[in-house]
Scaffold this motif. Sequence first.
Motif, PDB file in Angstrom:
ATOM      1  N   LEU A 122       0.975  -1.202   0.157  1.00  0.00           N
ATOM      2  CA  LEU A 122       0.040   0.066   0.074  1.00  0.00           C
ATOM      3  C   LEU A 122       0.757   1.134  -0.074  1.00  0.00           C
ATOM      4  CD1 LEU A 122      -2.027  -2.325   1.154  1.00  0.00           C
ATOM      5  CD2 LEU A 122      -3.104  -0.625   2.211  1.00  0.00           C
ATOM      6  N   VAL A 123       1.871   1.156   0.725  1.00  0.00           N
ATOM      7  CA  VAL A 123       2.900   2.288   0.826  1.00  0.00           C
ATOM      8  C   VAL A 123       3.691   2.459  -0.504  1.00  0.00           C
ATOM      9  CG1 VAL A 123       4.942   3.291   2.124  1.00  0.00           C
ATOM     10  CG2 VAL A 123       3.017   1.971   3.152  1.00  0.00           C
ATOM     11  N   ALA A 124       4.256   1.100  -1.150  1.00  0.00           N
ATOM     12  CA  ALA A 124       4.865   1.435  -2.053  1.00  0.00           C
ATOM     13  C   ALA A 124       4.277   1.511  -3.517  1.00  0.00           C
ATOM     14  CB  ALA A 124       5.643  -0.059  -2.332  1.00  0.00           C
ATOM     15  N   ALA A 125       3.105   1.210  -3.659  1.00  0.00           N
ATOM     16  CA  ALA A 125       2.434   1.228  -4.706  1.00  0.00           C
ATOM     17  C   ALA A 125       1.159   2.230  -4.653  1.00  0.00           C
ATOM     18  CB  ALA A 125       1.676   0.184  -5.646  1.00  0.00           C
ATOM     19  N   PRO A 126       1.106   3.746  -4.712  1.00  0.00           N
ATOM     20  CA  PRO A 126       0.099   4.678  -4.112  1.00  0.00           C
ATOM     21  C   PRO A 126      -1.260   4.235  -4.973  1.00  0.00           C
ATOM     22  CG  PRO A 126       2.127   5.761  -4.618  1.00  0.00           C
ATOM     23  CD  PRO A 126       2.202   4.404  -5.178  1.00  0.00           C
ATOM     24  N   ARG A 127      -2.090   3.965  -4.262  1.00  0.00           N
ATOM     25  CA  ARG A 127      -3.653   3.876  -4.974  1.00  0.00           C
ATOM     26  C   ARG A 127      -4.590   4.749  -4.262  1.00  0.00           C
ATOM     27  NH1 ARG A 127      -3.949  -2.385  -7.072  1.00  0.00           N
ATOM     28  NH2 ARG A 127      -2.014  -1.997  -8.664  1.00  0.00           N
ATOM     29  N   ALA A 128      -5.660   5.271  -4.937  1.00  0.00           N
ATOM     30  CA  ALA A 128      -6.523   6.261  -4.232  1.00  0.00           C
ATOM     31  C   ALA A 128      -7.478   5.654  -3.314  1.00  0.00           C
ATOM     32  CB  ALA A 128      -7.476   6.797  -5.354  1.00  0.00           C
ATOM     33  N   LEU A 129      -7.757   4.485  -3.375  1.00  0.00           N
ATOM     34  CA  LEU A 129      -8.578   3.867  -2.448  1.00  0.00           C
ATOM     35  C   LEU A 129      -8.136   2.952  -1.614  1.00  0.00           C
ATOM     36  CD1 LEU A 129     -11.637   3.608  -0.921  1.00  0.00           C
ATOM     37  CD2 LEU A 129     -12.500   2.425  -3.128  1.00  0.00           C
ATOM     38  N   TRP A 130      -8.235   2.779  -0.327  1.00  0.00           N
ATOM     39  CA  TRP A 130      -7.606   1.757   0.423  1.00  0.00           C
ATOM     40  C   TRP A 130      -8.824   1.052   1.080  1.00  0.00           C
ATOM     41  CZ3 TRP A 130      -2.897   3.664   3.797  1.00  0.00           C
ATOM     42  CH2 TRP A 130      -1.954   3.971   2.931  1.00  0.00           C
ATOM     43  N   LEU A 131      -9.009  -0.409   0.606  1.00  0.00           N
ATOM     44  CA  LEU A 131     -10.171  -0.945   1.338  1.00  0.00           C
ATOM     45  C   LEU A 131      -9.464  -1.956   2.541  1.00  0.00           C
ATOM     46  CD1 LEU A 131     -12.171  -2.183  -1.940  1.00  0.00           C
ATOM     47  CD2 LEU A 131     -12.921  -0.466  -0.321  1.00  0.00           C
ATOM     48  N   MET A 132      -9.928  -1.821   3.680  1.00  0.00           N
ATOM     49  CA  MET A 132      -9.183  -2.360   4.605  1.00  0.00           C
ATOM     50  C   MET A 132      -9.960  -3.152   5.626  1.00  0.00           C
ATOM     51  SD  MET A 132      -6.690   0.596   5.536  1.00  0.00           S
ATOM     52  CE  MET A 132      -4.904  -0.054   5.576  1.00  0.00           C
ATOM     53  N   ASP A 133      -9.830  -4.684   6.092  1.00  0.00           N
ATOM     54  CA  ASP A 133     -10.516  -5.319   6.857  1.00  0.00           C
ATOM     55  C   ASP A 133      -9.715  -5.421   8.162  1.00  0.00           C
ATOM     56  OD1 ASP A 133     -12.457  -6.993   7.888  1.00  0.00           O
ATOM     57  OD2 ASP A 133     -12.327  -8.433   6.014  1.00  0.00           O
ATOM     58  N   GLU A 134     -10.242  -4.795   9.133  1.00  0.00           N
ATOM     59  CA  GLU A 134      -9.381  -4.889  10.441  1.00  0.00           C
ATOM     60  C   GLU A 134      -8.175  -4.729  10.297  1.00  0.00           C
ATOM     61  OE1 GLU A 134     -10.785  -5.318  13.450  1.00  0.00           O
ATOM     62  OE2 GLU A 134     -12.830  -5.861  13.209  1.00  0.00           O
ATOM     63  N   PRO A 135      -7.679  -3.435   9.864  1.00  0.00           N
ATOM     64  CA  PRO A 135      -6.283  -3.375   9.537  1.00  0.00           C
ATOM     65  C   PRO A 135      -5.341  -3.337  10.676  1.00  0.00           C
ATOM     66  CG  PRO A 135      -7.689  -1.269   9.315  1.00  0.00           C
ATOM     67  CD  PRO A 135      -8.482  -2.238   9.266  1.00  0.00           C
ATOM     68  N   LEU A 136      -5.885  -2.750  11.960  1.00  0.00           N
ATOM     69  CA  LEU A 136      -4.984  -2.502  12.988  1.00  0.00           C
ATOM     70  C   LEU A 136      -5.156  -3.714  14.119  1.00  0.00           C
ATOM     71  CD1 LEU A 136      -5.872   1.076  13.502  1.00  0.00           C
ATOM     72  CD2 LEU A 136      -4.047   0.283  12.355  1.00  0.00           C
ATOM     73  N   ALA A 137      -6.094  -4.661  13.652  1.00  0.00           N
ATOM     74  CA  ALA A 137      -6.247  -5.739  14.906  1.00  0.00           C
ATOM     75  C   ALA A 137      -5.000  -6.315  15.248  1.00  0.00           C
ATOM     76  CB  ALA A 137      -7.215  -6.810  14.351  1.00  0.00           C
ATOM     77  N   PRO A 138      -3.988  -6.702  14.556  1.00  0.00           N
ATOM     78  CA  PRO A 138      -2.808  -7.406  15.117  1.00  0.00           C
ATOM     79  C   PRO A 138      -1.664  -6.615  15.667  1.00  0.00           C
ATOM     80  CG  PRO A 138      -2.834  -7.749  12.740  1.00  0.00           C
ATOM     81  CD  PRO A 138      -3.977  -6.826  12.906  1.00  0.00           C
ATOM     82  N   LEU A 139      -1.951  -4.953  15.450  1.00  0.00           N
ATOM     83  CA  LEU A 139      -0.667  -4.152  15.800  1.00  0.00           C
ATOM     84  C   LEU A 139      -0.850  -4.075  17.039  1.00  0.00           C
ATOM     85  CD1 LEU A 139      -1.109  -1.978  12.340  1.00  0.00           C
ATOM     86  CD2 LEU A 139       0.577  -3.868  12.910  1.00  0.00           C
ATOM     87  N   ASP A 140       0.702  -3.641  17.696  1.00  0.00           N
ATOM     88  CA  ASP A 140       0.691  -3.050  18.893  1.00  0.00           C
ATOM     89  C   ASP A 140       0.429  -1.713  18.943  1.00  0.00           C
ATOM     90  OD1 ASP A 140       2.990  -1.675  18.128  1.00  0.00           O
ATOM     91  OD2 ASP A 140       4.122  -3.316  18.497  1.00  0.00           O
ATOM     92  N   ALA A 141       0.411  -0.946  20.160  1.00  0.00           N
ATOM     93  CA  ALA A 141      -0.019   0.364  20.499  1.00  0.00           C
ATOM     94  C   ALA A 141       0.568   1.302  19.614  1.00  0.00           C
ATOM     95  CB  ALA A 141       0.033   0.858  21.784  1.00  0.00           C
ATOM     96  N   ARG A 142       2.216   1.207  19.535  1.00  0.00           N
ATOM     97  CA  ARG A 142       2.965   2.052  18.765  1.00  0.00           C
ATOM     98  C   ARG A 142       2.834   1.919  17.229  1.00  0.00           C
ATOM     99  NH1 ARG A 142       8.096   0.443  16.547  1.00  0.00           N
ATOM    100  NH2 ARG A 142       9.081   2.389  15.770  1.00  0.00           N
ATOM    101  N   TRP A 143       2.494   0.732  16.906  1.00  0.00           N
ATOM    102  CA  TRP A 143       2.253   0.722  15.583  1.00  0.00           C
ATOM    103  C   TRP A 143       0.714   1.005  14.985  1.00  0.00           C
ATOM    104  CZ3 TRP A 143       5.373   0.770  11.485  1.00  0.00           C
ATOM    105  CH2 TRP A 143       6.673   0.272  11.660  1.00  0.00           C
ATOM    106  N   ARG A 144       0.155   0.861  15.899  1.00  0.00           N
ATOM    107  CA  ARG A 144      -1.478   1.442  15.502  1.00  0.00           C
ATOM    108  C   ARG A 144      -1.483   3.076  15.124  1.00  0.00           C
ATOM    109  NH1 ARG A 144      -6.136  -1.539  18.546  1.00  0.00           N
ATOM    110  NH2 ARG A 144      -5.571  -3.698  18.066  1.00  0.00           N
ATOM    111  N   GLU A 145      -0.457   3.676  16.163  1.00  0.00           N
ATOM    112  CA  GLU A 145      -0.315   5.033  16.050  1.00  0.00           C
ATOM    113  C   GLU A 145       0.601   5.548  14.639  1.00  0.00           C
ATOM    114  OE1 GLU A 145       2.076   8.127  18.830  1.00  0.00           O
ATOM    115  OE2 GLU A 145       0.640   6.938  19.875  1.00  0.00           O
ATOM    116  N   ARG A 146       1.501   4.675  14.407  1.00  0.00           N
ATOM    117  CA  ARG A 146       2.465   4.951  13.107  1.00  0.00           C
ATOM    118  C   ARG A 146       1.670   4.619  11.824  1.00  0.00           C
ATOM    119  NH1 ARG A 146       8.045   4.026  13.736  1.00  0.00           N
ATOM    120  NH2 ARG A 146       7.980   4.526  11.248  1.00  0.00           N
ATOM    121  N   ILE A 147       0.712   3.470  11.835  1.00  0.00           N
ATOM    122  CA  ILE A 147      -0.267   3.270  10.577  1.00  0.00           C
ATOM    123  C   ILE A 147      -1.346   4.276  10.676  1.00  0.00           C
ATOM    124  CG2 ILE A 147      -1.759   1.481   9.601  1.00  0.00           C
ATOM    125  CD1 ILE A 147       1.120   0.869   9.682  1.00  0.00           C
TER     126      ILE A 147
END
Lengths: 200, 221
Positions: A144-169
């Motif tokens: 998603l970062v390397a190939a910029p596209r207009a619309l991001w469809l995301m299914d529970e994108p942050l679920a597995p991430l820790d607090a720090r990475w939730r903030e970064r994402i």
Amino acid sequence: MRLIVENLAVARGGRRLFEGLGFAAEPGEAVALTGANGSGKTSLLRAIAGLIRPEDGHIRFEDGHSGLEADEARASRLHLMGHQDGLKPTRTAREELAFQARWCGAPEAAIAEAVGTLELQPLLALETRKLSAGQKRRLALGRLVAAPRALWLMDEPLAPLDARWRERIGALMAAHLAGGGSILAAVHDPLPIPARGVSL
Amino acid sequence: MSGFLTLYRRELDLAWGRGGGALLACGFYACVAALVPLAVGPDPERLAAVGPGVAWIALALSTLLSLERLYERDFEDGGLDLLALGPIPLEAVALAKGLAQWTAGSLPLALATPVAALLLGGAPQALPLTFAAALLGGLGFSFVGSMGAALALGARRGGVLIAVVVLPLFCPLVIFGAGAIEAFAAGMNWTPGLAFLGAYSLAAVALTPFAAAAAVRNALS
């Protein structure tokens, strides 16, 4: 690009999940999709991506005032990030990131940049089966970062991430919106960015 | 085109890398070929009579081994969504997968076939034809097999289902391939057999990607 959903009805296994659903995602806007388990959040994302045929209603993509051909918009202007990351367990993180990003049309320089942004360097030599769920998610976000596209469809994108990475994402999402992109995310927890809510 | 090559290289890597079945299929092929003398007896004349046919049956069965994972692994881990939304249509995805299946799976088997034929008492002068027929027939095995693999997506015990779907479609390949080699051994005209083998294989390359793509769309929806 603007996403317009009109009077949409989706059924799975002979059961109507929702009907009469309508909303739009404008450029620069995030839409948080909420609803109970099994209410059809994932199915809605897959219908917008063109993987599921809706029973009724329309899904349209517009750029400015002109409509876009749906298949073309889907192939080149949106990313679908499902709750699975699509990583092959026996391949290294480097190989999988390179494949996913190249498949989406990212140039090599952009892939290297994504490695820096998502701090993937220490993971690259590892087979993806050795990565944690959060690390896999970061790797999958690489395309998603390397190939910029207009619309991001995301299914529970942050679920597995820790607090720090939730903030970064969250910061990455904010940058995507600031650049005129839009996000449609199925979530249970609120997104770390301002988002309009759509409830199923 | 770059998308096609990107996918082709990745499929080759998956087939050859750890967990891939290319070498395993060669081992299986060697085992089946080694069982034949034990079953029909070591009499060279009898072996030479059944050799080409048995080599082809073993080839068809060995091809089946690596088919199950071809689409299934992408289906299980969500990678198939990515392939469906990629820069090339699903038909081209199926073509890339079929070609990779041929290169990674059938090419080693085609190299093993003359060896097996020789060990089973086949005539040495028939070996180039045996190799060419196995290579050409492998194209048909790979593409028909890939279609079967796509059709079996999401089914439990998919491997058995693939075999049941695909083996009847392998019949013409076995008939023409083994037929050409037998005709050669008998000093008859072997070109029609090889030509039909090529025609069936090329038809499979041209047609099965459409069926495979439709099956994948159906499995995803």
